[in-house]
Design a protein around this motif. Sequence first.
Motif, PDB file in Angstrom:
ATOM      1  N   THR A   1       0.829  -1.197   0.000  1.00 30.08           N
ATOM      2  CA  THR A   1       0.000   0.000   0.000  1.00 30.08           C
ATOM      3  C   THR A   1       0.864   1.248   0.000  1.00 30.08           C
ATOM      4  N   ILE A   2       0.287   2.345  -0.479  1.00 26.40           N
ATOM      5  CA  ILE A   2       0.905   3.653  -0.313  1.00 26.40           C
ATOM      6  C   ILE A   2       0.869   3.977   1.175  1.00 26.40           C
ATOM      7  N   PRO A   3       1.990   4.342   1.802  1.00 27.37           N
ATOM      8  CA  PRO A   3       1.990   4.520   3.267  1.00 27.37           C
ATOM      9  C   PRO A   3       1.045   5.606   3.759  1.00 27.37           C
ATOM     10  N   ALA A   4       0.814   6.633   2.944  1.00 25.10           N
ATOM     11  CA  ALA A   4      -0.104   7.706   3.321  1.00 25.10           C
ATOM     12  C   ALA A   4      -0.622   8.355   2.047  1.00 25.10           C
ATOM     13  N   VAL A   5      -1.873   8.780   2.073  1.00 25.85           N
ATOM     14  CA  VAL A   5      -2.457   9.462   0.917  1.00 25.85           C
ATOM     15  C   VAL A   5      -2.036  10.925   0.975  1.00 25.85           C
ATOM     16  N   PRO A   6      -1.233  11.396   0.023  1.00 26.47           N
ATOM     17  CA  PRO A   6      -0.718  12.773   0.097  1.00 26.47           C
ATOM     18  C   PRO A   6      -1.768  13.803  -0.276  1.00 26.47           C
ATOM     19  N   LEU A   7      -1.579  15.001   0.218  1.00 25.74           N
ATOM     20  CA  LEU A   7      -2.423  16.115  -0.180  1.00 25.74           C
ATOM     21  C   LEU A   7      -2.114  16.509  -1.623  1.00 25.74           C
ATOM     22  N   GLY A   8      -3.111  17.027  -2.308  1.00 25.69           N
ATOM     23  CA  GLY A   8      -2.885  17.635  -3.614  1.00 25.69           C
ATOM     24  C   GLY A   8      -2.922  16.719  -4.803  1.00 25.69           C
ATOM     25  N   VAL A   9      -3.264  15.434  -4.629  1.00 25.35           N
ATOM     26  CA  VAL A   9      -3.257  14.512  -5.767  1.00 25.35           C
ATOM     27  C   VAL A   9      -4.306  14.911  -6.799  1.00 25.35           C
ATOM     28  N   ALA A  10      -5.496  15.295  -6.330  1.00 22.73           N
ATOM     29  CA  ALA A  10      -6.569  15.649  -7.266  1.00 22.73           C
ATOM     30  C   ALA A  10      -6.159  16.795  -8.172  1.00 22.73           C
ATOM     31  N   GLY A  11      -5.489  17.801  -7.620  1.00 28.68           N
ATOM     32  CA  GLY A  11      -5.047  18.938  -8.428  1.00 28.68           C
ATOM     33  C   GLY A  11      -4.020  18.551  -9.462  1.00 28.68           C
TER      34      GLY A  11
ATOM     35  N   PHE B   1      -8.618   8.613 -13.626  1.00 24.68           N
ATOM     36  CA  PHE B   1      -8.663   8.628 -12.172  1.00 24.68           C
ATOM     37  C   PHE B   1      -9.556   9.777 -11.713  1.00 24.68           C
ATOM     38  N   PRO B   2     -10.701   9.498 -11.113  1.00 24.56           N
ATOM     39  CA  PRO B   2     -11.634  10.560 -10.724  1.00 24.56           C
ATOM     40  C   PRO B   2     -11.025  11.505  -9.697  1.00 24.56           C
ATOM     41  N   THR B   3     -11.119  12.801  -9.966  1.00 26.52           N
ATOM     42  CA  THR B   3     -10.519  13.791  -9.062  1.00 26.52           C
ATOM     43  C   THR B   3     -11.343  14.007  -7.807  1.00 26.52           C
ATOM     44  N   ASP B   4     -12.622  13.612  -7.820  1.00 24.78           N
ATOM     45  CA  ASP B   4     -13.454  13.819  -6.634  1.00 24.78           C
ATOM     46  C   ASP B   4     -13.320  12.685  -5.626  1.00 24.78           C
ATOM     47  N   ALA B   5     -12.447  11.720  -5.906  1.00 26.59           N
ATOM     48  CA  ALA B   5     -12.300  10.567  -5.009  1.00 26.59           C
ATOM     49  C   ALA B   5     -11.177  10.750  -3.998  1.00 26.59           C
ATOM     50  N   TRP B   6     -10.546  11.924  -3.978  1.00 29.80           N
ATOM     51  CA  TRP B   6      -9.388  12.124  -3.109  1.00 29.80           C
ATOM     52  C   TRP B   6      -9.718  12.927  -1.858  1.00 29.80           C
ATOM     53  N   SER B   7     -11.001  13.181  -1.639  1.00 24.04           N
ATOM     54  CA  SER B   7     -11.392  13.983  -0.482  1.00 24.04           C
ATOM     55  C   SER B   7     -11.454  13.163   0.793  1.00 24.04           C
ATOM     56  N   THR B   8     -11.578  11.846   0.665  1.00 24.07           N
ATOM     57  CA  THR B   8     -11.592  10.983   1.846  1.00 24.07           C
ATOM     58  C   THR B   8     -10.541   9.896   1.702  1.00 24.07           C
ATOM     59  N   GLU B   9     -10.029   9.430   2.833  1.00 25.52           N
ATOM     60  CA  GLU B   9      -9.016   8.385   2.843  1.00 25.52           C
ATOM     61  C   GLU B   9      -9.545   7.106   2.197  1.00 25.52           C
ATOM     62  N   LYS B  10     -10.769   6.722   2.521  1.00 28.05           N
ATOM     63  CA  LYS B  10     -11.346   5.479   2.025  1.00 28.05           C
ATOM     64  C   LYS B  10     -11.486   5.497   0.512  1.00 28.05           C
ATOM     65  N   ASP B  11     -12.028   6.606  -0.046  1.00 27.22           N
ATOM     66  CA  ASP B  11     -12.208   6.688  -1.497  1.00 27.22           C
ATOM     67  C   ASP B  11     -10.871   6.707  -2.224  1.00 27.22           C
ATOM     68  N   ALA B  12      -9.903   7.437  -1.664  1.00 24.38           N
ATOM     69  CA  ALA B  12      -8.593   7.532  -2.306  1.00 24.38           C
ATOM     70  C   ALA B  12      -7.916   6.169  -2.375  1.00 24.38           C
ATOM     71  N   ARG B  13      -7.988   5.416  -1.294  1.00 26.80           N
ATOM     72  CA  ARG B  13      -7.343   4.102  -1.293  1.00 26.80           C
ATOM     73  C   ARG B  13      -8.067   3.132  -2.225  1.00 26.80           C
TER      74      ARG B  13
ATOM     75  N   ALA C   1      -4.623  11.694   9.478  1.00 29.42           N
ATOM     76  CA  ALA C   1      -4.537  10.662   8.438  1.00 29.42           C
ATOM     77  C   ALA C   1      -3.669   9.502   8.927  1.00 29.42           C
ATOM     78  N   PRO C   2      -4.097   8.250   8.727  1.00 26.60           N
ATOM     79  CA  PRO C   2      -3.327   7.094   9.212  1.00 26.60           C
ATOM     80  C   PRO C   2      -2.107   6.816   8.340  1.00 26.60           C
ATOM     81  N   ILE C   3      -1.070   6.272   8.960  1.00 28.08           N
ATOM     82  CA  ILE C   3       0.142   5.856   8.262  1.00 28.08           C
ATOM     83  C   ILE C   3       0.208   4.328   8.340  1.00 28.08           C
ATOM     84  N   HIS C   4       0.445   3.686   7.191  1.00 26.22           N
ATOM     85  CA  HIS C   4       0.473   2.229   7.120  1.00 26.22           C
ATOM     86  C   HIS C   4       1.839   1.747   6.633  1.00 26.22           C
TER      87      HIS C   4
END
Length: 730
Positions: free
Chosen positions: A252-262, A273-285, A338-341
Motif C-alpha cells: 500500500t501507499i503509506p499515506a495518501v498525500p495532499l494535492g493529488v486531485a489537483g 482517475f476521478p478527481t473527486d475521489a481524493w477527499s476521503t481516505e477510504k475513497d482515495a485508497r 490521516a493514518p500511516i500504514h
Amino acid sequence: VEVRTFMDPGGFTFYRRTSPSFEPIVFVSEDNETRPLAMPRRLPDGGRSQLGGHGWSLDDGSGDPTSNLRRVIQTVVLHHDGAHSSRGCYATLLNRGFSTHFMIDRDGTVYQAADVADRTLHAGGVNTDSVGIDLNNPADNLLTHPDAEAPGRERSAVRVINGVSYQSWNYTEEQYRSLIAVLRVLVEVLGIETVFPVGEDGRILYLVLDSPPASQFRGIQCHWHSSAEKWDPGPGLDWERIIAGLRRQEATIPAVPLGVAGVIKAGQGRKRFPTDAWSTEKDARRVISGAWETEDTASALCDFICRAIETRSGGGYYPIGLNQTWHDGIHIPVREGAPIHPILAGDVVAAHFVPAARFPELGSNNFVLMRHRIKLPPRFEKVGLEKIKARAKTEDGEGDARPPQNILTVFSLYMHLDGIDPNDPPDTGLFTALRAHAGGSGNAPVPEPTGPTLVTLLDEPDQMKALKAGYVGLFSPVGDEAAAVRLSPRDELWRAGEFGRADERSRLVHVEVFADPTFADAMELGLYGRYLRLGPDEPESRDLVVRSWPTLSPFGAQDGLKGPIRTEKVLTRDAIRDFFEYDGDDEQRDARRQLRKLITRHVSEWSDRVQWVQTLFQAQDAQGWRRRLRKSEAGGIFSREVMTWLPYIWLTEDVSKHIGAQFNDGVYSFFHPIYFLLWWMYRRSAVRGKSLEQIMSEVGGDPLSTTKDVPQALEDLIDMYGDGEWDVSE
C-alpha cells in the motif's frame, strides 16, 4: 466466489470414496492398463503419505500439515480445458485418464476435485510438486478455425507459443476473480511465489522453460512452460492482471498525500482517475487499489502521486534535499489525523515514541523502522545448477534439484510520527502488536535518557518498558521468529506529526526504503530498468553533500553556481526547489523520473557517522557563515546547530547489529518509496526458454500442428451447462 469441493453435492471428484478412508477412481485403458487418478505425494523426508491429506501433520505436536506441504508443493500450473463447461472438462478427464485439482467454470464457479496434498495427473513431469488448475475455455485456435463461436467471450491477441501462432478466446471477469481468489489461498497457505516465468524482455515467456526447468520453477506457470506440444492456457491469459490481483492487497501507499486531485486535473488524468475521489481516505485508497490492476495504470497514477509529493514536500525530495545533501526518502504531506500504514508486511525492529511536548526544536523525532524479507526467484546464473544438491528420486523417477531460497532484505522507515502518551498508547495495529510481545521481569526503575542524542538504548528484557521511558525500543531480533512483531499493510502505525523550522513547519511523514550491500546478491537488476538503476556510490561523503555530477546535472548545476566553488555546494536552494516543484518540459519530467529510480550508497542522515560540523559548514555559503560567526558571542554556533540535529540520529552500530544489517560503508538508499512499490508489485522472475530448435527436436522434428493435443472428446461437443450432482458410485 462459489466453491464446490469433492465432498459437496454437485461437486466433481477423482475419489471413488472418501469415507471411511479415501480411495481414488482408477482409470482402465483400452489395453486394460490401470492408473489411479489421485495419488499420495511423497513427504519431504521421502516417506509416504495417504490420500486425502493424511500423514502430513508434523511430529512436533503442532499438527500443522502445511509446513511439510510448503516444502513439497512449489508451483501452480494453469491449463485451459478445451471444453464447453467445467462439467465437460471433468467428463473428458475421466474418459482420458487424467485429473486436476481445480476447475473454474466460465461463470466463476470453482470446483475442487482433489485435495492439494494429493498428486493429480495434469502436467506430466511437473505433477509431483504442483497444483493443477483448469480454466474453462473452448480453446479454439481462431487462426485455423476463424468461424468458431463462443458467446460472451472476446478474441485474444495473437501470440507465438512454442513456435506456433495462436489466437483464442479471452477469459471472463468471473474467472479472473475466482482464479485470483484460489491463487491467493495457495500463496498464503503453501507459500507459492507470486511470479510467472518472465524472459529478459520483462514479458511472460512463451517457450518451454530451460533455465530453470519447469520442474524447478517456483511460482505460477502455464502448461506450455513444461511441454513443447502444449499451448494452454492460451494467449488470452492476462498474466499481469493475475499478478496485480495477488499482490495489491499485500502492499500500500503509506499515506495518501495532499494535492493529488489537483495534479491529476492539471495532468489531464481525470478520465482515468476521478478527481473527486481524493477527499476521503477510504475513497482515495479504493482508487489506488483499482489502479494496481495493470502495470500501466499503476505507473500513471504513481506518477501523479509522486508529483503531488514533490510539489508540497517543502524540500523533502528524493534523492537530494534543499541543501544539496542526500535525502534518502520522501516527505508525504497529509491531513491531520490521516493514518500511516506499512508499505509491505514485515517486522517492527525499532521504534521511538515520546509526547509532543518532548519533541526537539524541529519537531517530531518519533519513528518506526520495519524489516521486510522479500522472496525473489532463485538466481540460477549465480548459484549454478550443478552446485545444487538433488533430492532423492520420486516414485516417478523424476529428479528434483531445488535451488536455495533467494531472500531480499530491505528496511522501511516512517519518521516524524505524532506524539503519544507512552503509558497510554493508541489502539493501533502497531501498539497492539508491541503489547503482545512485551516481556521481562522485575520492578527496577528505568532511568531517564541522558544527553542530547536520541539513540539511547536500554539493556532491558522488556523493550516496551524502554520505549515507554523514552528510549529507542528494539524488537524482532534476527532469528527469533517467536519474538517477531509482525504487521501488514492493513495495520495502522500511527498518525503523522509536524516537522520543520517554526516558520515552515508542516504535517508530514518521512518515508524511505534502504538496504545493506546484500541486496545486489538477491536482485536481477537487469530486469528492472523501468523502476530502478544503480546510481552514485559516495560512502566517503560523511558530510552528506551530493557531489556526483550525474546526479547534479539534471538540475542545471552550471546555472545554479554561486561564484567560485569553495564548499562543493554548487546548487542554490531555488534551483533545487524549481526542479522538483515546477512542472517544466518533457526533459525535466523525464529527469525527475530517472532520479526516482536511483539506488545510491552514502552515509545515512540518521547515522552517528555523519560529520555534522562539516555538514553544516558545507550547507551554507561562506559569507553566511561569517555573518553568523560574528554574531556569536562565545563562538558556540556550531554546537548549537549540531544539537538541533542530534535528536534525530538513531542508526548506530548497536542498532545495525540488532536489525541484522551492515552499514559501516553507508546505506543503499533503495530508490523512491513509490517506485519501490511499483517494483514490488511488478517484480519479475529471471528465466530462459528452450530454443525453437530444441522444441522441434522434442516433438520429432515435424512441423508443430496448430491443433495437436487439444482435447476434443465427444463430450466437449455437447452442451453440458447446468448444475446437477455427479454420483461416482463404488
